[in-house]
Scaffold this active site. Sequence first.
Site, mmCIF file in Angstrom:
data_model
loop_
_atom_site.group_PDB
_atom_site.id
_atom_site.type_symbol
_atom_site.label_atom_id
_atom_site.label_comp_id
_atom_site.label_asym_id
_atom_site.label_seq_id
_atom_site.Cartn_x
_atom_site.Cartn_y
_atom_site.Cartn_z
ATOM 1 C CG ASP A 1 -1.823 -1.266 1.211
ATOM 2 O OD1 ASP A 1 -2.685 -1.364 0.317
ATOM 3 O OD2 ASP A 1 -1.662 -2.135 2.085
ATOM 4 C CB CYS B 1 3.207 -7.414 0.889
ATOM 5 S SG CYS B 1 3.521 -8.673 2.137
ATOM 6 C CD GLN C 1 6.994 -11.950 8.103
ATOM 7 O OE1 GLN C 1 6.393 -11.295 8.945
ATOM 8 N NE2 GLN C 1 8.269 -12.263 8.229
ATOM 9 C CB VAL C 2 0.191 -10.441 6.630
ATOM 10 C CG1 VAL C 2 -1.317 -10.310 6.755
ATOM 11 C CG2 VAL C 2 0.802 -10.890 7.948
ATOM 12 N NE ARG C 3 1.173 -5.422 3.346
ATOM 13 C CZ ARG C 3 1.899 -4.332 3.139
ATOM 14 N NH1 ARG C 3 1.313 -3.213 2.763
ATOM 15 N NH2 ARG C 3 3.208 -4.352 3.291
#
Length: 167
Positions: free
Chosen positions: A60, A100, A104-106
Amino acid sequence: MFAFKFNTNAIPSAVQRHFNHRHISFLSPMTSYITGDELAEIIRSGKIPKKDYLVVDVRDDDYAGGNIVGGLNVPSNEFLNNVDKLVKETKDVPLVIFHCALSQVRGPKAARIYKETRQNVLSETDSTSSTKILVLRDGFTGFQSKFKDDANLVENWDKDIWASDWN
């Protein structure tokens, strides 16, 4: 304090292998990864971005400061609104790689959503899909730390953004 145990014999062997390597998520299907070196090799091979492969960057506000050459930025906060269109536009791309900052997440979440959307929109299954979906291990942070000086791999790199007090 709660304590619980589960019988590892009831877990499929593939899951156990991932569990033993600490790459398990009980909330999503298994994620396959590609290393920065492997991605660099693909980019350098002369394959055409958005035709032979696609790198989808879901960062983002942290997108500023550099990106992988030929990649497509689809911010995670807009991903759900754009995934159907992305699937339709990339239905013939054989390799789609998500990342990302750290993957690890996105990045893994976007890869899972993309895969599920492909299955729904294109009526695919794991066995009928001609597209391989991967996540870039260590994300852009790892990639740029190794390849920031290679203009064929990283563009728009800004040393001031990547500098830190703890380097």
